[in-house]
Design a protein around this motif. Sequence first.
Motif, mmCIF file in Angstrom:
data_model
loop_
_atom_site.group_PDB
_atom_site.id
_atom_site.type_symbol
_atom_site.label_atom_id
_atom_site.label_comp_id
_atom_site.label_asym_id
_atom_site.label_seq_id
_atom_site.Cartn_x
_atom_site.Cartn_y
_atom_site.Cartn_z
ATOM 1 N N UNK A 1 -2.646 -5.447 5.768
ATOM 2 C CA UNK A 1 -2.333 -5.634 4.361
ATOM 3 C C UNK A 1 -2.293 -4.321 3.598
ATOM 4 N N UNK A 2 -3.228 -3.431 3.915
ATOM 5 C CA UNK A 2 -3.265 -2.128 3.260
ATOM 6 C C UNK A 2 -2.008 -1.323 3.556
ATOM 7 N N UNK A 3 -1.592 -1.314 4.827
ATOM 8 C CA UNK A 3 -0.387 -0.567 5.214
ATOM 9 C C UNK A 3 0.852 -1.144 4.544
ATOM 10 N N UNK A 4 0.895 -2.461 4.429
ATOM 11 C CA UNK A 4 2.045 -3.101 3.785
ATOM 12 C C UNK A 4 2.129 -2.735 2.310
ATOM 13 N N UNK A 5 0.977 -2.683 1.652
ATOM 14 C CA UNK A 5 0.943 -2.377 0.225
ATOM 15 C C UNK A 5 1.308 -0.915 -0.029
ATOM 16 N N UNK B 1 1.649 5.465 -2.321
ATOM 17 C CA UNK B 1 1.313 5.028 -3.666
ATOM 18 C C UNK B 1 1.797 6.068 -4.669
ATOM 19 N N UNK B 2 2.129 5.609 -5.864
ATOM 20 C CA UNK B 2 2.407 6.556 -6.925
ATOM 21 C C UNK B 2 1.130 7.232 -7.384
ATOM 22 N N UNK B 3 1.275 8.369 -8.034
ATOM 23 C CA UNK B 3 0.123 9.081 -8.590
ATOM 24 C C UNK B 3 0.066 8.801 -10.098
ATOM 25 N N UNK C 1 -6.851 -2.978 -2.522
ATOM 26 C CA UNK C 1 -6.772 -2.446 -1.163
ATOM 27 C C UNK C 1 -8.075 -2.651 -0.398
ATOM 28 N N UNK C 2 -9.185 -2.509 -1.104
ATOM 29 C CA UNK C 2 -10.490 -2.620 -0.450
ATOM 30 C C UNK C 2 -10.755 -4.022 0.087
ATOM 31 N N UNK C 3 -10.033 -5.008 -0.448
ATOM 32 C CA UNK C 3 -10.236 -6.400 -0.017
ATOM 33 C C UNK C 3 -9.227 -6.845 1.030
#
Length: 254
Positions: free
Chosen positions: A207-211, A220-222, A200-202
Motif C-alpha cells: 500500500x505504501x509503494x502504491x501511494x 511524494x510532493x514536497x 502511510x504508517x497504517x
Amino acid sequence: MVASNVEGKHILITGGGSGIGAASAKTLCERGALVGVADLNIEAAEALVHELKEAGGNAYAVKVDVTEPDEVNAMFEAAFSQQAKLDVIINNAGIDHFPAPLTEVDDAMFMKNIQVNLAGVWYCMKNALKHMTVNGGGHIINIASVAGLRSAPMISAYSASKHGVIGLTKSAAVEYARANIRINAVCPSFVDTPMVQGVLSKLDERGQKAMVGANPMKRLGKPEEIANAIAWLCSDESSFMTGQSVVLDGGMLA
C-alpha cells in the motif's frame, strides 16, 4: 529565478501550524509578508511563529476551529487587530480519513470531513468576502486536492468534501470577479506532510509503494513545492487568474 513578490501583504493561513500551511507560512514570511498562522493546535502555531520571528519574519499566531463560526469570526478579528486590511486568506485547514470502502466509512467521519474541509472553507470565505468587498478586493486561496477533480476510490468522504471546495471556488470567483476579489484552488496529490505520513504508517508495504508511486514522478510532493505555487498565487503576478484549480500532482492527472 526571481521569487514571487508578496512583500507587505497581510496573509492569513488556516491549518498553518504544520504541513503545507507551515511551509507556506515560511515561504511567505521569507518574502516579506505579514503572516497569520491560524491552527486548532495553538502550540504548533506559536512554535512556528517563534521560529519565523527568530528568522526575521513578521508573523502572529491565533487559535481557531474552522468548524465553529464564532471561532472563525474571532480569528478574523485577531487578524484585523494586527493589520486593518487582509490581502489574502489561504483556507488550508483540513482532515482526511483512512482509506476504506464507502460502506465502511463511519457516518460521523463523513460529516467530520464535510464540516472541516467544506463548511470550514465556507465560514472563512464568508468572512473574507465581507471584508474584501469593502476594502478594495483581495485573494482567497482554497486548498483542495486532485481528489476533488477525479474519482478517489476508498476516500469517498474526503473526495466529496474537496469536490465541494472546488465548486465553491468556481462559483464565488464568478460572483466576486468585478469586486476585485480573486478566488482560486490549489489541488495537490500526495504530499509529504504529517497527514499523509499518518496514512502511510497504517498501510502495508504494498500500500505504501502504491501511494508513493501513484504519479509518474514516483514520489511524494514536497510541502515547499506546493508553497511556492501558493506564493505565486498570493502575488500580483497571478492577477488575471480566478476560478481556477492549480494542479500539483507529479503528472497524476496527465
